[in-house]
Structures are given as structure tokens and as C-alpha cells.
Design an enzyme around this catalytic site. Sequence first.
Site, PDB file in Angstrom:
ATOM      1  N   TYR A   9       0.828  -1.213   0.000  1.00 12.40           N
ATOM      2  CA  TYR A   9       0.000   0.000   0.000  1.00 12.40           C
ATOM      3  C   TYR A   9       0.860   1.260   0.000  1.00 12.40           C
ATOM      4  O   TYR A   9       0.687   2.145  -0.852  1.00 12.40           O
ATOM      5  CB  TYR A   9      -0.919  -0.010   1.212  1.00 12.40           C
ATOM      6  CG  TYR A   9      -1.775   1.232   1.336  1.00 12.40           C
ATOM      7  CD1 TYR A   9      -2.959   1.350   0.617  1.00 12.40           C
ATOM      8  CD2 TYR A   9      -1.397   2.290   2.156  1.00 12.40           C
ATOM      9  CE1 TYR A   9      -3.745   2.496   0.715  1.00 12.40           C
ATOM     10  CE2 TYR A   9      -2.168   3.435   2.262  1.00 12.40           C
ATOM     11  CZ  TYR A   9      -3.339   3.533   1.548  1.00 12.40           C
ATOM     12  OH  TYR A   9      -4.111   4.671   1.646  1.00 12.40           O
ATOM     13  N   ASP A  57      -3.899   9.768   2.055  1.00  5.93           N
ATOM     14  CA  ASP A  57      -3.859   8.435   2.670  1.00  5.93           C
ATOM     15  C   ASP A  57      -4.943   8.377   3.737  1.00  5.93           C
ATOM     16  O   ASP A  57      -4.690   8.534   4.925  1.00  5.93           O
ATOM     17  CB  ASP A  57      -2.474   8.198   3.272  1.00  5.93           C
ATOM     18  CG  ASP A  57      -2.355   6.836   3.935  1.00  5.93           C
ATOM     19  OD1 ASP A  57      -3.255   5.996   3.751  1.00  5.93           O
ATOM     20  OD2 ASP A  57      -1.353   6.610   4.648  1.00  5.93           O
ATOM     21  N   TYR A 117      -6.408  -6.272   3.628  1.00  4.58           N
ATOM     22  CA  TYR A 117      -7.498  -5.338   3.382  1.00  4.58           C
ATOM     23  C   TYR A 117      -8.721  -6.105   2.882  1.00  4.58           C
ATOM     24  O   TYR A 117      -8.580  -7.170   2.273  1.00  4.58           O
ATOM     25  CB  TYR A 117      -7.090  -4.281   2.359  1.00  4.58           C
ATOM     26  CG  TYR A 117      -6.192  -3.193   2.892  1.00  4.58           C
ATOM     27  CD1 TYR A 117      -5.792  -3.166   4.226  1.00  4.58           C
ATOM     28  CD2 TYR A 117      -5.726  -2.184   2.062  1.00  4.58           C
ATOM     29  CE1 TYR A 117      -4.971  -2.174   4.708  1.00  4.58           C
ATOM     30  CE2 TYR A 117      -4.895  -1.182   2.537  1.00  4.58           C
ATOM     31  CZ  TYR A 117      -4.521  -1.184   3.865  1.00  4.58           C
ATOM     32  OH  TYR A 117      -3.703  -0.189   4.346  1.00  4.58           O
ATOM     33  N   ASP A 145     -11.515   4.595   5.400  1.00  2.00           N
ATOM     34  CA  ASP A 145     -12.755   4.478   4.632  1.00  2.00           C
ATOM     35  C   ASP A 145     -13.640   5.717   4.805  1.00  2.00           C
ATOM     36  O   ASP A 145     -13.522   6.442   5.797  1.00  2.00           O
ATOM     37  CB  ASP A 145     -13.519   3.229   5.068  1.00  2.00           C
ATOM     38  CG  ASP A 145     -12.773   1.957   4.727  1.00  2.00           C
ATOM     39  OD1 ASP A 145     -12.232   1.885   3.614  1.00  2.00           O
ATOM     40  OD2 ASP A 145     -12.721   1.039   5.569  1.00  2.00           O
TER      41      ASP A 145
END
Length: 340
Positions: free
Chosen positions: A110, A205, A274, A208
Amino acid sequence: MSSTQEASVTDLPVKRPREAEEDNNGGAMETENGGGEIKEPSCMSSIIPGWFSEISPMWPGEAHSLKVEKILFQGKSDYQDVIVFQSATYGKVLVLDGVIQLTERDECAYQEMITHLPLCSISNPKKVLVIGGGDGGVLREVARHSSVEQIDICEIDKMVVDVAKQYFPNVAVGYEDPRVNLIIGDGVAFLKNAAEGTYDAVIVDSSDPIGPAKELFEKPFFESVNRALRPGGVVCTQAESLWLHMDIIEDIVSNCRDIFKGSVNYAWTSVPTYPSGVIGFMLCSSEGPQVDFKKPVSLIDTDESSIKSHCPLKYYNAEIHSAAFCLPSFAKKVIDSKAN
């Protein structure tokens, strides 16, 4: 930050749905074994004691579980619940509001992609802004680019910064770079006040689109990003899973195509811990010199002697950069339908 807080696995409470957490005013929760109450919620599975289970209405009907060896930290900031635990297979794990943010084993996939996809797509970036990213991983990766002169980071939650420095030093090492300027505050407000054309790149960054991160997915925020970019500047923002959130992605793509008059692309990478095992990114450029995100034009400084405390790249390379923009047919159809 308070001293390390440890608890046994069986002392942790059963995870509530996220909506219930938002309605709760920080009250105590009953633990799994019924022995007393603690204020910090967690996502320990009530079906398999000793396992962390990530459960959310963002991915209904499924959960990803990790075996917990030890709880290292539990805390509640002004914005969210923060947990760090030692897992059996992925090293230490950082959890915010019940959702995994990073693990020592797979964080590279990521952090490296959200950083190098935008920065390697333009020549000689000098000023970079990071919104969110309190764990410091994006800073670590930005610091690999020797052309960068200024790295501003605006993180709303100081507890995340402090916890990362204590429990994830190989991630938070980016804070040691002298080019870094840390601002504890609201990224939305920071961008509204940023001078027009300040940054070559903005990296968002975020977690949600629920709770403190919700505004980072809305049109006014993208308008602020576009204004803060120099002509031909680039932005990369976390953009959910194409397996779970095509409706959210569709809205993000539509907003970005309305606002950014350069390039607008969707890319993705594989992150095992994830939800669905993948996470996506929106990459956009402001009006100005054309940016072809699919073809990297800048190289990363691989001279480790010039990069304090940096390990070699584990995930990113030029080939995977280009491949990240190859989409499955179902996603390509939806995203292409939003083309102007």
C-alpha cells in the site's frame, strides 16, 4: 501518549457494527467473558475467541480474521478507537475504529504504491503534501525521491502518530526526515487555506469514507486539492476496493472527472489484509502539462546510503506501476462510462 496498555485476548469486547459505535458516546462495553467492562472497543470475534475479526457494513456478509498473540495497545482518541496487536502471521497490526490500517508484513504494497504511482509519473517533484498517513509510511516512501525539498503532512489524530512511532518504527521512520513538516489538524481545512499552486503532488492516505475521513471523498475536498496543485500537478487518493465498492468508486471517478482537467485514472494493488485483498487509488492531474500515469518518468533514488534507515523497495517497480492500471472488464466498463 499514555504508557503501553496491554490486555489479554479474552478481556477484549465483542465488535459492534460500526453504526452502533458512531451512536455510542464512549461508554463502557461488556467483555467477551463477561468479566467487567472496558471503554475501548475492539473487533475480537465472538465466534472464535482469540481472533481479531474485521466486521463492517462496508463489507456486509464477510469478515477477515487474524489470530491475536498479544494486545499491545488500546486507546481512544478524540476521533477514533486505536488498537495495536501482535498477530500470529502478519506481525504487528494497527487498527482504527475496528478496521485494519496496516500490518508489518504487507504494508509495503500500500505505502509504496500510493506514493510512487503519482511521484514517478512527474519529473522532479519538489513540494509534496500528505493528507492523513499518520503512521508515517507514505513519508518514508516520499523521502526516497531526492528531488523533493518539502514534505508537509496534515494528520488529524496525534494518537496515530504517537502509536506509530512507538510500535511501528520502521514505518514511522519517515518522520525523521528533515524535509518533513507535521501539522496536527483537519486536512480539509488545511487545504482550503493552502496557497494556490503550492504543491507538485498531493497524496491522500485516508481511511474508509466513514467518520473523520468522510469529507476526504467529497467534491469540495477534490476542488481544494485541484486548487492547491501547480499546473500539471498530481494527486493520488485511496479509492476503495473494486470488488466491494464500485458504487463509491463510480462517484469518486465522476467527481474527479468534473474537477481535474488533466488525466484521471484508477489503479489498484494487492494487500492481503485489506477487505477483498485489494485496494484502489484515484490518480488525477490538474490542467497543464499532460501526465501519463501509466508510464513512469522518474526513477526512485535507490542509493540506500542517502536514505536514512530505509530498507529496499519490497513491492513497487516500473512493471507493476504500469500493470496497476490494467482493470478487470467489469470495473473498466463502469470507470470508462464516466469518461467525459
